[in-house]
Design a protein around this motif. Structure first.
Motif, short mmCIF file in Angstrom:
data_model
loop_
_atom_site.label_atom_id
_atom_site.label_comp_id
_atom_site.label_asym_id
_atom_site.label_seq_id
_atom_site.Cartn_x
_atom_site.Cartn_y
_atom_site.Cartn_z
N LEU A 101 32.92 53.83 39.42
CA LEU A 101 34.22 53.64 40.08
C LEU A 101 34.06 53.06 41.49
CD1 LEU A 101 36.26 56.79 39.02
CD2 LEU A 101 36.64 54.41 38.35
N TYR A 102 33.04 53.50 42.22
CA TYR A 102 32.79 52.98 43.56
C TYR A 102 32.42 51.49 43.49
CZ TYR A 102 30.70 52.27 48.12
OH TYR A 102 30.38 51.78 49.35
N ILE A 103 31.62 51.12 42.49
CA ILE A 103 31.24 49.71 42.34
C ILE A 103 32.47 48.87 41.99
CG2 ILE A 103 29.85 48.12 40.97
CD1 ILE A 103 27.81 50.42 40.71
N VAL A 104 33.33 49.39 41.14
CA VAL A 104 34.57 48.68 40.79
C VAL A 104 35.45 48.52 42.04
CG1 VAL A 104 36.70 48.85 39.46
CG2 VAL A 104 34.51 49.29 38.36
N GLN A 105 35.50 49.55 42.89
CA GLN A 105 36.26 49.46 44.14
C GLN A 105 35.67 48.38 45.05
OE1 GLN A 105 35.95 52.82 46.71
NE2 GLN A 105 37.47 52.05 48.14
N MET A 106 34.35 48.32 45.15
CA MET A 106 33.71 47.28 45.97
C MET A 106 34.02 45.88 45.43
SD MET A 106 30.01 49.03 46.79
CE MET A 106 29.25 47.46 46.96
N LEU A 107 34.03 45.74 44.10
CA LEU A 107 34.36 44.46 43.49
C LEU A 107 35.81 44.09 43.77
CD1 LEU A 107 33.57 42.06 41.70
CD2 LEU A 107 34.25 43.44 39.73
N ALA A 108 36.69 45.06 43.70
CA ALA A 108 38.11 44.80 43.99
C ALA A 108 38.29 44.35 45.45
CB ALA A 108 38.95 46.04 43.70
N MET A 109 37.59 44.99 46.38
CA MET A 109 37.69 44.58 47.79
C MET A 109 37.15 43.16 47.98
SD MET A 109 36.91 48.01 50.04
CE MET A 109 35.21 48.08 49.60
N ALA A 110 36.05 42.81 47.30
CA ALA A 110 35.51 41.46 47.42
C ALA A 110 36.48 40.44 46.84
CB ALA A 110 34.16 41.38 46.71
N LEU A 111 37.11 40.76 45.72
CA LEU A 111 38.07 39.82 45.12
C LEU A 111 39.32 39.68 45.98
CD1 LEU A 111 37.73 40.72 41.35
CD2 LEU A 111 36.79 38.75 42.56
N LEU A 112 39.74 40.77 46.63
CA LEU A 112 40.88 40.67 47.56
C LEU A 112 40.52 39.80 48.76
CD1 LEU A 112 42.26 44.32 47.48
CD2 LEU A 112 43.41 42.26 46.67
N ASP A 113 39.28 39.90 49.25
CA ASP A 113 38.85 39.03 50.34
C ASP A 113 38.80 37.57 49.91
OD1 ASP A 113 38.61 40.83 52.43
OD2 ASP A 113 36.55 41.37 51.93
N VAL A 114 38.40 37.33 48.66
CA VAL A 114 38.40 35.96 48.14
C VAL A 114 39.83 35.41 48.12
CG1 VAL A 114 38.01 34.55 46.08
CG2 VAL A 114 36.28 36.19 46.80
N ALA A 115 40.76 36.24 47.67
CA ALA A 115 42.15 35.79 47.55
C ALA A 115 42.80 35.57 48.92
CB ALA A 115 42.95 36.81 46.76
N GLU A 116 42.53 36.46 49.87
CA GLU A 116 43.20 36.37 51.17
C GLU A 116 42.49 35.45 52.14
OE1 GLU A 116 43.96 39.33 54.80
OE2 GLU A 116 44.79 39.99 52.91
N GLY A 117 41.18 35.47 52.14
CA GLY A 117 40.42 34.65 53.07
C GLY A 117 40.14 35.39 54.37
N PRO A 118 39.33 34.78 55.23
CA PRO A 118 38.96 35.43 56.49
C PRO A 118 40.07 35.32 57.54
CG PRO A 118 37.87 33.33 56.30
CD PRO A 118 38.60 33.54 55.00
N ILE A 119 40.01 36.24 58.49
CA ILE A 119 40.96 36.28 59.60
C ILE A 119 40.18 36.03 60.89
CG2 ILE A 119 42.56 37.74 60.88
CD1 ILE A 119 42.80 39.41 58.28
N THR A 120 40.68 35.17 61.75
CA THR A 120 40.07 34.95 63.06
C THR A 120 40.75 35.89 64.04
OG1 THR A 120 39.68 32.65 62.51
CG2 THR A 120 39.54 33.25 64.83
N LYS A 121 39.95 36.64 64.79
CA LYS A 121 40.49 37.67 65.66
C LYS A 121 39.66 37.76 66.94
CE LYS A 121 41.79 42.52 65.15
NZ LYS A 121 41.74 43.68 64.27
N GLN A 122 40.30 38.14 68.01
CA GLN A 122 39.61 38.38 69.28
C GLN A 122 39.45 39.89 69.44
OE1 GLN A 122 41.19 36.25 72.59
NE2 GLN A 122 40.25 37.62 74.08
#
Length: 180
Positions: A101-122
């Motif tokens: 379940l933890y690995i599936v959660q990590m995969l879900a977070m990676a796929l959400l990052d792929v969908a949303e993309g990076p954020i530039t922040k100060q």
């Protein structure tokens, strides 16, 4: 010369072909998910963002494939042995379930990052975790907790930086110092 015999596909003990077993369907699904995610990552992102996202998705898909072999092998051994009904083995099965379940959660977070993309922040660094104690972690003044993707980044307490952050996996890449 035709003998009149037809070749029968490889069947298992329950009469199904190899690709109709649940665990093999899950393995094929994980590989297809990894391939599609990799194609999207390589088409959409450049440079360090691509490296971070591809390493996250590849790592989690590889772990899911490993556990698919490990869990099915352990289940086959447990099915054939009589002494398997001990409480320790049930505890081990629950532990393996939580790990998956933890690995599936990590995969879900990676796929959400792929969908949303990076954020530039100060950000302004409030505290830096000692890398000798396991990983470079940064706590910012606004309460954010991030992990540095590269270990060779020199960030000092109180320094202000412009960074690229992945929101769900909490990875920080692309560093530019604004003020010491």
């Amino acid at each position: 010369m035709d003998t009149g015999k037809q070749e029968v596909p490889a069947l298992s003990a329950d009469g199904r072909t190899w690709y109709r077993k649940k665990r093999n369907i899950a393995r094929i699904g994980v590989v297809l998910l990894w391939l599609v995610a990799s194609a999207v990552i390589f088409a959409k992102y450049e440079s360090i963002e691509r490296t971070v996202l591809w390493s996250e998705t590849s790592m989690t898909c590889a772990l899911l494939l490993f556990y698919s072999f490990f869990v099915s092998y352990a289940y086959r051994i447990a099915k054939t042995k009589q002494y398997v009904k001990s409480k320790f083995l049930w505890l081990l099965a629950v532990l393996l379930g939580f790990m998956v379940l933890y690995i599936v959660q990590m995969l879900a977070m990676a796929l959400l990052d792929v969908a949303e993309g990076p954020i530039t922040k100060q950000i302004t660094v409030a505290d830096r975790w000692d890398p000798k104690r396991g990983g470079d972690n940064i706590i910012t003044t606004d309460g954010g907790h991030y992990e540095l993707f590269s270990e060779k980044v020199a960030m000092r307490k109180g320094g202000t930086y412009k960074v690229i952050i992945f929101r769900y996996s909490r990875k920080m890449v692309g560093l530019e110092q604004i003020a010491p």
